[in-house]
Write a protein that holds these residues in place. Structure first.
Motif, PDB file in Angstrom:
ATOM      1  N   TYR A 110       0.683  -1.117  -0.098  1.00  0.00           N
ATOM      2  CA  TYR A 110       0.148  -0.095  -0.053  1.00  0.00           C
ATOM      3  C   TYR A 110       0.839   1.105   0.063  1.00  0.00           C
ATOM      4  O   TYR A 110       0.466   2.301  -0.600  1.00  0.00           O
ATOM      5  CB  TYR A 110      -0.838  -0.230   1.184  1.00  0.00           C
ATOM      6  N   ALA A 111       1.896   1.269   0.606  1.00  0.00           N
ATOM      7  CA  ALA A 111       2.833   2.424   0.547  1.00  0.00           C
ATOM      8  C   ALA A 111       3.427   2.545  -0.852  1.00  0.00           C
ATOM      9  O   ALA A 111       3.451   3.924  -1.226  1.00  0.00           O
ATOM     10  CB  ALA A 111       4.152   2.127   1.734  1.00  0.00           C
ATOM     11  N   VAL A 112       3.780   1.698  -1.418  1.00  0.00           N
ATOM     12  CA  VAL A 112       4.118   1.757  -2.880  1.00  0.00           C
ATOM     13  C   VAL A 112       3.015   2.424  -3.809  1.00  0.00           C
ATOM     14  O   VAL A 112       3.474   3.288  -4.531  1.00  0.00           O
ATOM     15  CB  VAL A 112       4.765   0.295  -3.534  1.00  0.00           C
ATOM     16  N   ILE A 113       2.136   1.769  -3.582  1.00  0.00           N
ATOM     17  CA  ILE A 113       0.955   2.344  -4.491  1.00  0.00           C
ATOM     18  C   ILE A 113       0.538   3.974  -3.918  1.00  0.00           C
ATOM     19  O   ILE A 113       0.297   4.647  -4.891  1.00  0.00           O
ATOM     20  CB  ILE A 113      -0.516   1.672  -4.199  1.00  0.00           C
ATOM     21  N   GLY A 114       0.644   4.172  -2.824  1.00  0.00           N
ATOM     22  CA  GLY A 114       0.250   5.739  -2.123  1.00  0.00           C
ATOM     23  C   GLY A 114       1.283   6.367  -2.615  1.00  0.00           C
ATOM     24  O   GLY A 114       0.974   7.606  -2.837  1.00  0.00           O
ATOM     25  N   PHE A 115       2.698   6.049  -2.394  1.00  0.00           N
ATOM     26  CA  PHE A 115       3.721   7.063  -2.716  1.00  0.00           C
ATOM     27  C   PHE A 115       3.751   7.236  -4.431  1.00  0.00           C
ATOM     28  O   PHE A 115       4.221   8.310  -4.813  1.00  0.00           O
ATOM     29  CB  PHE A 115       4.902   6.449  -2.414  1.00  0.00           C
ATOM     30  N   GLN A 116       3.251   6.228  -5.119  1.00  0.00           N
ATOM     31  CA  GLN A 116       3.419   6.323  -6.629  1.00  0.00           C
ATOM     32  C   GLN A 116       2.517   7.112  -7.332  1.00  0.00           C
ATOM     33  O   GLN A 116       2.445   8.024  -8.078  1.00  0.00           O
ATOM     34  CB  GLN A 116       3.518   5.113  -7.321  1.00  0.00           C
ATOM     35  N   PHE A 117       1.115   6.869  -6.740  1.00  0.00           N
ATOM     36  CA  PHE A 117      -0.238   7.456  -7.480  1.00  0.00           C
ATOM     37  C   PHE A 117      -0.925   8.463  -6.605  1.00  0.00           C
ATOM     38  O   PHE A 117      -1.428   9.384  -7.117  1.00  0.00           O
ATOM     39  CB  PHE A 117      -0.979   6.419  -7.713  1.00  0.00           C
ATOM     40  N   PHE A 118      -0.694   8.583  -5.229  1.00  0.00           N
ATOM     41  CA  PHE A 118      -1.674   9.532  -4.305  1.00  0.00           C
ATOM     42  C   PHE A 118      -0.374  10.355  -3.592  1.00  0.00           C
ATOM     43  O   PHE A 118      -0.935  10.802  -2.378  1.00  0.00           O
ATOM     44  CB  PHE A 118      -2.397   8.821  -3.660  1.00  0.00           C
ATOM     45  N   LYS A 119       0.663  10.538  -3.935  1.00  0.00           N
ATOM     46  CA  LYS A 119       1.687  11.334  -3.187  1.00  0.00           C
ATOM     47  C   LYS A 119       1.316  12.785  -2.716  1.00  0.00           C
ATOM     48  O   LYS A 119       1.508  13.338  -1.954  1.00  0.00           O
ATOM     49  CB  LYS A 119       3.020  11.274  -4.051  1.00  0.00           C
ATOM     50  N   GLU A 120       0.632  13.248  -3.849  1.00  0.00           N
ATOM     51  CA  GLU A 120       0.074  14.787  -3.405  1.00  0.00           C
ATOM     52  C   GLU A 120      -1.032  15.047  -2.467  1.00  0.00           C
ATOM     53  O   GLU A 120      -1.587  15.930  -1.999  1.00  0.00           O
ATOM     54  CB  GLU A 120      -0.067  15.561  -4.831  1.00  0.00           C
ATOM     55  N   ARG A 121      -1.797  13.890  -2.312  1.00  0.00           N
ATOM     56  CA  ARG A 121      -3.052  13.720  -1.659  1.00  0.00           C
ATOM     57  C   ARG A 121      -2.551  13.568   0.014  1.00  0.00           C
ATOM     58  O   ARG A 121      -3.449  13.513   0.675  1.00  0.00           O
ATOM     59  CB  ARG A 121      -3.987  12.522  -1.876  1.00  0.00           C
ATOM     60  N   HIS A 122      -1.277  13.078   0.395  1.00  0.00           N
ATOM     61  CA  HIS A 122      -0.933  12.944   1.734  1.00  0.00           C
ATOM     62  C   HIS A 122      -0.619  14.222   2.461  1.00  0.00           C
ATOM     63  O   HIS A 122      -0.536  15.348   1.733  1.00  0.00           O
ATOM     64  CB  HIS A 122       0.432  12.132   1.753  1.00  0.00           C
ATOM     65  N   THR A 123      -1.140  14.022   3.783  1.00  0.00           N
ATOM     66  CA  THR A 123      -0.714  15.433   4.504  1.00  0.00           C
ATOM     67  C   THR A 123       0.666  15.764   4.592  1.00  0.00           C
ATOM     68  O   THR A 123       1.477  14.841   4.402  1.00  0.00           O
ATOM     69  CB  THR A 123      -1.238  15.138   6.066  1.00  0.00           C
ATOM     70  N   GLU A 124       1.101  16.700   5.137  1.00  0.00           N
ATOM     71  CA  GLU A 124       2.394  17.328   5.080  1.00  0.00           C
ATOM     72  C   GLU A 124       3.171  16.481   6.129  1.00  0.00           C
ATOM     73  O   GLU A 124       2.994  16.108   7.333  1.00  0.00           O
ATOM     74  CB  GLU A 124       2.669  18.831   5.901  1.00  0.00           C
ATOM     75  N   GLY A 125       4.425  15.775   5.579  1.00  0.00           N
ATOM     76  CA  GLY A 125       5.351  15.051   6.430  1.00  0.00           C
ATOM     77  C   GLY A 125       5.080  13.636   6.612  1.00  0.00           C
ATOM     78  O   GLY A 125       5.493  13.038   7.366  1.00  0.00           O
ATOM     79  N   THR A 126       4.100  13.237   5.731  1.00  0.00           N
ATOM     80  CA  THR A 126       3.628  11.756   6.081  1.00  0.00           C
ATOM     81  C   THR A 126       4.343  10.772   4.978  1.00  0.00           C
ATOM     82  O   THR A 126       4.069   9.783   5.063  1.00  0.00           O
ATOM     83  CB  THR A 126       2.287  11.677   5.900  1.00  0.00           C
ATOM     84  N   CYS A 127       4.428  11.588   3.903  1.00  0.00           N
ATOM     85  CA  CYS A 127       4.596  10.689   2.640  1.00  0.00           C
ATOM     86  C   CYS A 127       5.971  11.281   1.666  1.00  0.00           C
ATOM     87  O   CYS A 127       5.847  11.477   0.521  1.00  0.00           O
ATOM     88  CB  CYS A 127       3.560  10.143   1.736  1.00  0.00           C
ATOM     89  N   ARG A 128       6.991  11.915   2.346  1.00  0.00           N
ATOM     90  CA  ARG A 128       8.118  12.523   1.834  1.00  0.00           C
ATOM     91  C   ARG A 128       8.995  11.296   0.847  1.00  0.00           C
ATOM     92  O   ARG A 128       9.123  11.620  -0.306  1.00  0.00           O
ATOM     93  CB  ARG A 128       8.921  13.232   2.541  1.00  0.00           C
ATOM     94  N   THR A 129       9.092  10.271   1.385  1.00  0.00           N
ATOM     95  CA  THR A 129      10.059   8.991   1.172  1.00  0.00           C
ATOM     96  C   THR A 129       8.917   7.876   1.002  1.00  0.00           C
ATOM     97  O   THR A 129       8.081   7.911   1.810  1.00  0.00           O
ATOM     98  CB  THR A 129      11.167   9.074   1.510  1.00  0.00           C
TER      99      THR A 129
END
Length: 266
Positions: free
Chosen positions: A80-99
């Motif tokens: 799920y982290a790979v999918i979220g980082f690849q496709f929904f990176k801009e929909r994360h709150t600040e500081g939760t998915c920088r890498t």
């Protein structure tokens, strides 16, 4: 603790108890001399109780199953982290998915808190079937599936393994207790005192290497030396076994006599 250490030192030869009492004594002295925070070590005495040890054993009985459950949880979080980082990176709150690592840790934290991805992700509930963006639908489905798989299924499996282990240990302990309280058990309180005294005398007699042992004593001595208990009566003492054997023989004789009578009448 000094008196306890002196008492244990004079009454036991188990190094485990002496070491634990020595640690408690040192922490007690250090707590009085240096910092009172060292007194927290004495809270470990809680695990000496039977109930506490049962709870601790239930959490460590099936470590392989718990390890497999943890591996599945980490695998789901990584996917799920790979999918979220690849496709929904801009929909994360600040500081939760920088890498990717930051994203995986945020997802794991949300799963362990049973809130799913509603903390790391900015999930907007679709307000219309046709007017809402397709991304909102996918994001909502993404968060709901993670909540279902991780929180509702995998976390339930993890806690279920511990609960089953606790029930297994409790049933095992209850079986041992009921087995030892059987009226005819060798170690029960209802066993004749003379029989127990003879049993103790026999063991002491077998431990004497200064004389020649009989065949029975040599057999018992050999079994005791190698740590085997196969020579002990499992369920009942010898008197009850003899009575049951006599009852069985009497029933066989009555059955044979009844068969002879039927043959004569026929």
């Amino acid at each position: 603790y000094a008196l306890r250490f002196a008492f244990v030192l004079g009454t036991t030869t188990q190094y485990r108890w002496m070491l634990s009492e020595a640690v408690f004594l040192v922490c007690s002295l250090a707590g009085n001399l240096t910092s009172p925070f060292l007194f927290v070590v004495h809270a470990l005495e809680f695990f000496r109780g039977e109930s506490a040890r049962l709870l601790l054993a239930s959490a460590t009985l099936h470590l392989s199953k718990l390890g497999q459950a943890v591996f599945l949880m980490m695998l789901v979080v990584y996917m799920y982290a790979v999918i979220g980082f690849q496709f929904f990176k801009e929909r994360h709150t600040e500081g939760t998915c920088r890498t990717l690592l930051n994203c995986a840790v945020s997802y794991l934290d949300g799963g362990l808190q049973s809130q799913g991805l509603h903390g790391p992700l900015t999930v907007m509930a679709p307000h219309s079937l046709f007017d809402s963006p397709l991304t909102d639908w996918f994001l909502q489905l993404f968060a709901m599936t993670f909540l279902t798989i991780f929180v509702q299924v995998l976390m339930a499996i993890f806690t279920g393994v511990i609960i089953d282990s606790f029930g297994e240990l409790r049933d095992r302990q209850g079986e041992i207790t009921s087995h030892l309280t059987e009226p005819g058990h060798l170690l029960s309180h209802n066993t004749h005192r003379d029989y127990v005294n003879f049993f103790v005398f026999l063991l002491m007699d077998c431990a004497d290497d200064g004389r020649e042992l009989t065949d029975l004593e040599e057999y018992i001595y050999t079994e005791v030396q190698r740590g085997s208990s196969d020579w002990l009566p499992y369920r009942h003492n010898l008197e009850l076994q003899k009575k049951r054997a006599q009852q069985g023989e009497a029933e066989k004789e009555r059955g044979s006599a009844a068969e002879v009578v039927r043959e004569q009448l026929a």
